[in-house]
Design a protein around this motif. Structure first.
Motif, PDB file in Angstrom:
ATOM      1  N   ALA A 145       0.874  -1.165   0.000  1.00 28.01           N
ATOM      2  CA  ALA A 145       0.000   0.000   0.000  1.00 28.01           C
ATOM      3  C   ALA A 145       0.914   1.217   0.000  1.00 28.01           C
ATOM      4  O   ALA A 145       1.177   1.820   1.042  1.00 28.01           O
ATOM      5  N   PRO A 146       1.453   1.573  -1.148  1.00 29.33           N
ATOM      6  CA  PRO A 146       2.544   2.548  -1.210  1.00 29.33           C
ATOM      7  C   PRO A 146       2.204   3.935  -0.703  1.00 29.33           C
ATOM      8  O   PRO A 146       3.089   4.637  -0.204  1.00 29.33           O
ATOM      9  N   ALA A 147       0.956   4.347  -0.834  1.00 23.75           N
ATOM     10  CA  ALA A 147       0.615   5.694  -0.398  1.00 23.75           C
ATOM     11  C   ALA A 147       0.417   5.777   1.108  1.00 23.75           C
ATOM     12  O   ALA A 147       0.478   6.852   1.685  1.00 23.75           O
ATOM     13  N   SER A 148       0.191   4.639   1.753  1.00 21.24           N
ATOM     14  CA  SER A 148       0.091   4.624   3.215  1.00 21.24           C
ATOM     15  C   SER A 148       1.038   3.559   3.737  1.00 21.24           C
ATOM     16  O   SER A 148       2.239   3.710   3.676  1.00 21.24           O
ATOM     17  N   GLU A 149       0.506   2.480   4.256  1.00 23.56           N
ATOM     18  CA  GLU A 149       1.283   1.325   4.681  1.00 23.56           C
ATOM     19  C   GLU A 149       0.388   0.106   4.540  1.00 23.56           C
ATOM     20  O   GLU A 149      -0.832   0.237   4.492  1.00 23.56           O
ATOM     21  N   PRO A 150       0.966  -1.118   4.479  1.00 21.09           N
ATOM     22  CA  PRO A 150       0.118  -2.306   4.285  1.00 21.09           C
ATOM     23  C   PRO A 150      -1.009  -2.426   5.295  1.00 21.09           C
ATOM     24  O   PRO A 150      -2.102  -2.904   4.953  1.00 21.09           O
ATOM     25  N   GLU A 151      -0.785  -1.991   6.531  1.00 21.01           N
ATOM     26  CA  GLU A 151      -1.846  -2.132   7.526  1.00 21.01           C
ATOM     27  C   GLU A 151      -3.013  -1.186   7.279  1.00 21.01           C
ATOM     28  O   GLU A 151      -4.017  -1.244   7.983  1.00 21.01           O
ATOM     29  N   GLY A 175      -8.256   7.596   2.786  1.00 22.45           N
ATOM     30  CA  GLY A 175      -8.212   8.797   1.990  1.00 22.45           C
ATOM     31  C   GLY A 175      -6.987   8.980   1.131  1.00 22.45           C
ATOM     32  O   GLY A 175      -6.796  10.036   0.540  1.00 22.45           O
ATOM     33  N   TYR A 176      -6.109   7.970   1.021  1.00 19.89           N
ATOM     34  CA  TYR A 176      -4.904   8.119   0.216  1.00 19.89           C
ATOM     35  C   TYR A 176      -5.128   7.797  -1.256  1.00 19.89           C
ATOM     36  O   TYR A 176      -4.349   8.186  -2.105  1.00 19.89           O
ATOM     37  N   THR A 194      -0.363   0.686  -9.950  1.00 22.62           N
ATOM     38  CA  THR A 194      -0.640   2.053 -10.362  1.00 22.62           C
ATOM     39  C   THR A 194      -1.479   2.706  -9.276  1.00 22.62           C
ATOM     40  O   THR A 194      -2.516   2.166  -8.882  1.00 22.62           O
ATOM     41  N   ILE A 195      -1.021   3.837  -8.774  1.00 24.84           N
ATOM     42  CA  ILE A 195      -1.747   4.534  -7.715  1.00 24.84           C
ATOM     43  C   ILE A 195      -2.803   5.429  -8.365  1.00 24.84           C
ATOM     44  O   ILE A 195      -2.486   6.318  -9.150  1.00 24.84           O
ATOM     45  N   ILE A 196      -4.056   5.149  -8.038  1.00 25.38           N
ATOM     46  CA  ILE A 196      -5.195   5.845  -8.640  1.00 25.38           C
ATOM     47  C   ILE A 196      -5.776   6.832  -7.642  1.00 25.38           C
ATOM     48  O   ILE A 196      -5.968   6.515  -6.468  1.00 25.38           O
ATOM     49  N   ALA A 197      -6.069   8.036  -8.120  1.00 27.58           N
ATOM     50  CA  ALA A 197      -6.760   9.069  -7.339  1.00 27.58           C
ATOM     51  C   ALA A 197      -5.955   9.488  -6.108  1.00 27.58           C
ATOM     52  O   ALA A 197      -6.512   9.673  -5.022  1.00 27.58           O
ATOM     53  N   TYR A 198      -4.659   9.649  -6.281  1.00 24.50           N
ATOM     54  CA  TYR A 198      -3.827  10.075  -5.158  1.00 24.50           C
ATOM     55  C   TYR A 198      -4.015  11.559  -4.905  1.00 24.50           C
ATOM     56  O   TYR A 198      -3.920  12.383  -5.813  1.00 24.50           O
ATOM     57  N   GLU A 202       3.356  13.490  -1.854  1.00 34.72           N
ATOM     58  CA  GLU A 202       4.521  12.618  -1.889  1.00 34.72           C
ATOM     59  C   GLU A 202       4.757  12.085  -3.299  1.00 34.72           C
ATOM     60  O   GLU A 202       3.808  11.867  -4.056  1.00 34.72           O
ATOM     61  N   GLU A 203       6.013  11.860  -3.661  1.00 37.75           N
ATOM     62  CA  GLU A 203       6.366  11.303  -4.961  1.00 37.75           C
ATOM     63  C   GLU A 203       6.716   9.821  -4.813  1.00 37.75           C
ATOM     64  O   GLU A 203       7.349   9.407  -3.845  1.00 37.75           O
TER      65      GLU A 203
END
Length: 530
Positions: A145-151, A175-176, A194-198, A202-203
């Protein structure tokens, strides 16, 4: 006074189509079937017309130690899926692998935060070891879960194309945004996400990022594929616009998100029903995407000083009676269309009604689910209607409403919809978590819902100790009905509409704040707006 002839007529039409309450297939103490946003695919009918119902299950009053339970309605067999990581699991999304095995996506941690006061720890893809035996093993573990964390991976959805390509979507934290992946080898290896709707700053150097501009946070997602390379993710953000992300290459490349509502950037407003949490979508026979979402009016221009902009959170006037929630449909060919208008509230509601639906800030006409009749290309939408009339007051003084399930139908690609039918007529029974099977089978609508004689989500134990809630399966023929015409049905009102058959809360009477109402009516040209 309301136009009683119209109300009596609608009651008569509704009574013609009331149904038996359905088949109780089980009882669980986990009184929730979705988490924050869109429902997962918890009812599934395969090519042999076998019906599978999946739900989060616990027989402990606290709802602890959750697992996924699946019933094969056709064979009367129960299947169980337990989490190998020891946290329990829930929120099943049921599909069938191209090999013929059931494929079930589950959220590890069961129902994070609500039950355990903690978040989840990933999403599992579970495959039936042998087709038809109902014994599952973990095929793939999504711990990214790159935009947050797996948990913080809260919910997972899966789609399988006729070619066998597996599409996966995971809600990446609170909300990420969402993470999309695909697999062509049966699900042993997936593509880079692919991160959708970020909606952050953060890059991510190792991920393609499809950014989104949202009011506060992206919440709900409608995840669909036409099976011919067109994959879509429609995202709602609880108060702004609907953003649609599309791939025309089976998920390998993605188009920039586009605003399909075009409501503008200003939050609130007096003439637009903004999206709330829940959204659903489907492709029709001709490859057209159809999306439906619940929407809420925020506040009226002349009431800005009296109301907090988020319905349900205002200290005094959380819901304005003259701006009712509604369901809105969109497709490329027909644009935005009105599906249904909440018949409540009938009066301004005070803070005691803040949790009326069992959820904070819940929409009074809620959780739409859409299905397609492939023989006729008709669309069916089911939803839950809440009110301030039928319900009970908790020991804390909060009012909880009994939900009622309705169905409506469109035969013209969503331009017009029939008079919604209350299919069970059970005013003293709470009905919630409605989910329709994606397709009608032999002209029948197949649905899953939860039911209890205590209103609200009993997981929160608002009224009494949770002793269990019924999980119900039902099927019924798609019935014909008259086209709904929404407007003011009060013959004493200034804007009385003699052709309207259903009240939309727009009536303007001489004993109301006439100056503000008239200016509003004139500005809008006397027309109802979405």
């Amino acid at each position: 006074m309301r136009n009683m002839k119209s109300i009596i007529l609608l009651s008569f039409i509704s009574s013609l189509f009331s149904q038996p309450p359905g088949e109780i297939i089980d009882q669980t103490t986990i009184d929730i079937a979705n988490y924050w946003n869109s429902s997962t695919n918890q009812i599934f009918i395969d090519e042999a017309d076998n019906v599978f119902i999946g739900y989060s299950f616990s027989n402990e009053s606290s709802g602890s130690n959750p697992q996924v339970k699946i019933k094969n309605i056709s064979t009367d067999q129960f299947y169980f899926i337990n989490d190998l990581n020891g946290f329990g699991c829930g929120l099943p999304d049921i599909r069938k692998h191209s090999w013929g095995n059931l494929l079930v996506t589950t959220t590890s941690g069961g129902l994070p935060y609500i039950i355990t006061d903690d978040w989840a720890n990933g999403v599992s893809l579970n495959i039936e070891s042998v087709p038809g035996e109902g014994i599952f093993e973990e095929l793939f573990w999504f711990d990214e879960a790159p935009a947050s964390e797996p948990e913080f991976a809260l919910t997972g959805w899966t789609i399988i194309d006729p070619s066998g390509r597996i599409h996966s979507l995971i809600y990446d934290g609170w909300g990420y945004g969402f993470v999309y992946k695909y697999s062509d080898d049966g699900g042993f290896v997936f593509s880079q996400g692919t991160i959708i709707a970020y909606n952050g700053e953060e890059e991510f150097m190792n991920h393609e990022v499809m950014e989104g501009s949202f009011f506060d946070q992206p919440f709900g997602a409608a995840f669909n594929s036409d099976g011919n390379g067109h994959v879509t993710i429609a995202v709602t953000d609880q108060g702004g616009n609907i953003s649609l992300y599309e791939s025309f290459s089976s998920g390998e490349t993605w188009e920039e998100g586009r605003n399909i509502t075009d409501y503008g950037e200003d939050f609130g407003g007096d003439s637009l029903a903004r999206p709330d949490r829940f959204i659903d979508g489907i492709f029709d026979n001709e490859g057209n995407l159809h999306i439906v979402w619940e929407a809420t009016y925020w506040m009226d221009i002349w009431q800005e000083s009296e109301r907090h902009p988020w319905p349900g959170y205002g200290v005094e006037m959380p819901y304005p009676a003259d701006k009712r929630g509604r369901l809105i449909h969109w497709s490329e060919n027909t644009g935005l269309n009105l599906v249904a208008v909440s018949q409540y509230p009938l009066v301004d509601l005070t803070s005691v009604f803040g949790s009326i639906t069992g959820r904070d800030k819940g929409c009074m006409i809620s959780q739409p689910s859409i299905s397609i009749d492939e023989q006729s290309n008709d669309l069916i939408i089911g939803f839950t209607q809440y009110s301030e009339v039928n319900g009970e007051t908790t020991l804390d003084g909060d009012f909880l409403s009994f939900g009622e399930i309705y169905l409506t139908k469109s035969s013209d690609n969503g331009l017009s919809w029939t008079v919604p039918q209350n299919i069970f007529e059970s005013a003293e029974t709470d009905e919630r978590h409605l989910m329709l099977n994606e397709k009608l089978v032999n002209g029948e609508v197949h649905l899953l819902y939860f039911s209890d004689d205590i209103p609200g989500y009993n997981l929160f134990e608002e009224i009494t100790t949770n002793s269990g809630v019924d999980v119900i399966y039902h099927s019924m023929l798609s019935t014909e009905n008259n086209i709904a015409i929404y407007g003011c049905i009060d013959s004493d009102a200034i804007n009385y509409n003699s052709t309207a058959t259903i009240d939309d809360g727009s009536c303007i009477n001489f004993n109301t704040q006439i100056s503000g109402c008239l200016s509003q009516f004139i500005v809008s040209g006397g027309n109802m707006t979405l």
